[in-house]
Enzyme design. Structure first.
Site, PDB file in Angstrom:
ATOM      1  N   ASP A   1       0.793  -1.342   0.027  1.00 55.05           N
ATOM      2  CA  ASP A   1       0.035  -0.189  -0.262  1.00 55.05           C
ATOM      3  C   ASP A   1       0.989   1.221  -0.022  1.00 55.05           C
ATOM      4  OD1 ASP A   1      -2.263  -1.793   0.447  1.00 55.05           O
ATOM      5  OD2 ASP A   1      -2.108  -1.247   2.534  1.00 55.05           O
TER       6      ASP A   1
HETATM    7  N1  URA Z   1      -1.018  -5.755   4.147  1.00 51.35           N
HETATM    8  C1  URA Z   1      -1.471  -4.527   3.879  1.00 51.35           C
HETATM    9  O1  URA Z   1      -2.518  -4.283   4.733  1.00 51.35           O
HETATM   10  N2  URA Z   1      -0.800  -3.825   3.356  1.00 51.35           N
HETATM   11  C2  URA Z   1       0.186  -3.965   2.661  1.00 51.35           C
HETATM   12  O2  URA Z   1       0.764  -3.207   1.968  1.00 51.35           O
HETATM   13  C3  URA Z   1       0.603  -5.246   2.535  1.00 51.35           C
HETATM   14  C4  URA Z   1       0.068  -6.348   3.381  1.00 51.35           C
END
Ligand code: URA
Length: 236
Positions: free
Chosen positions: A103
């Site tokens: 993310d």
């Molecule tokens: N889980 C999440 O919530 N975000 C990420 O970027 C990776 C795993």
């Protein structure tokens, strides 16, 4: 050979997808943009670029690890002008792209390569490798919470399971945990922690496929060693 075959051979994408790129005017041969699908390319002589980056038919595969900072997106191109993980890798001639996603507000380990077969392997659920996340989550997590995450929780009609969860220490009333996943569903760690009432404050990936981020600073990157590449390719 036909330009779409050439592009696919460079690992850009499937032949059909490559035709889209040609029609979008992203491909140039010897400095001239081509939009004609019937264009022929001589793989020994012609210089072919995509978005200005030189492609190579006998592609030397390159592999990097990056510690992704917050605010940078894990994509090869940005629609809205945001900085991408690819922008952070300097002086790379090959057209590279990230393997999998983090993310925008997650930091940590992400691999980049021009090796389409590795990218396919690592993002296909059948070959999913273990990923370890270090998360600071709100409040104190207890053994019942840990068991819930390991048993699996339902979120948006999906079952989300952690293969391991470990409380490392408490920081100012919040818990620093290591969460291991063998699946890579959208915002998985955040959704799981929210579901048990301990939303994520900070999230960082610290290992993938047995390869550790180590002490690479945010925004820094390095090439993978031969052993690390082998580990990613073979799982050993
Ligand atoms: N889980 C999440 O919530 N975000 C990420 O970027 C990776 C795993």
């Amino acid at each position: 050979m036909r330009i779409n075959k050439y592009l696919a051979g460079c690992g850009v994408a499937s032949r059909r997808k490559c035709e889209e790129y040609i029609l979008q005017g992203r491909i140039a041969v010897n400095g001239n943009l081509v939009t004609e699908l019937a264009t022929e390319v001589n793989e020994h002589k012609d210089k072919v670029t995509m978005d200005g980056k030189l492609l190579s038919y006998e592609n030397e595969a390159v592999y990097y690890m990056l510690n992704k900072p917050k605010g940078v997106i894990s994509a090869a191109n940005s629609r809205y002008g945001e900085k991408t993980v690819v922008d952070l890798i300097e002086d790379e001639e090959n057209r590279i792209y990230p393997i999998g996603r983090l993310d925008k507000d997650t930091t940590g380990l992400i691999f980049l390569t021009n090796d389409g077969s590795l990218a396919y392997k690592l993002t296909h659920p059948r070959f999913e490798r273990e990923k370890v996340y270090e998360a600071i989550i709100k409040g104190k997590i207890d053994i019942d919470d840990i068991n819930k995450l390991k048993k699996g929780i339902m979120s948006e009609d999906e079952k989300l399971v952690a293969s391991n969860v470990r409380l490392v220490k408490m920081i100012k009333g919040n818990s620093l945990v290591h969460i291991t996943l063998r699946e890579g569903k959208k915002r998985q760690v955040r959704r799981m922690c929210r579901a048990i009432g301990h939303p994520v404050v900070e999230l960082k990936r610290i290992s993938e496929g047995g390869i550790e981020l180590g002490n690479l600073e945010e925004g820094q990157y390095r090439k993978l060693t031969r052993n690390e590449v082998r580990k990613l390719l073979t799982g050993k």
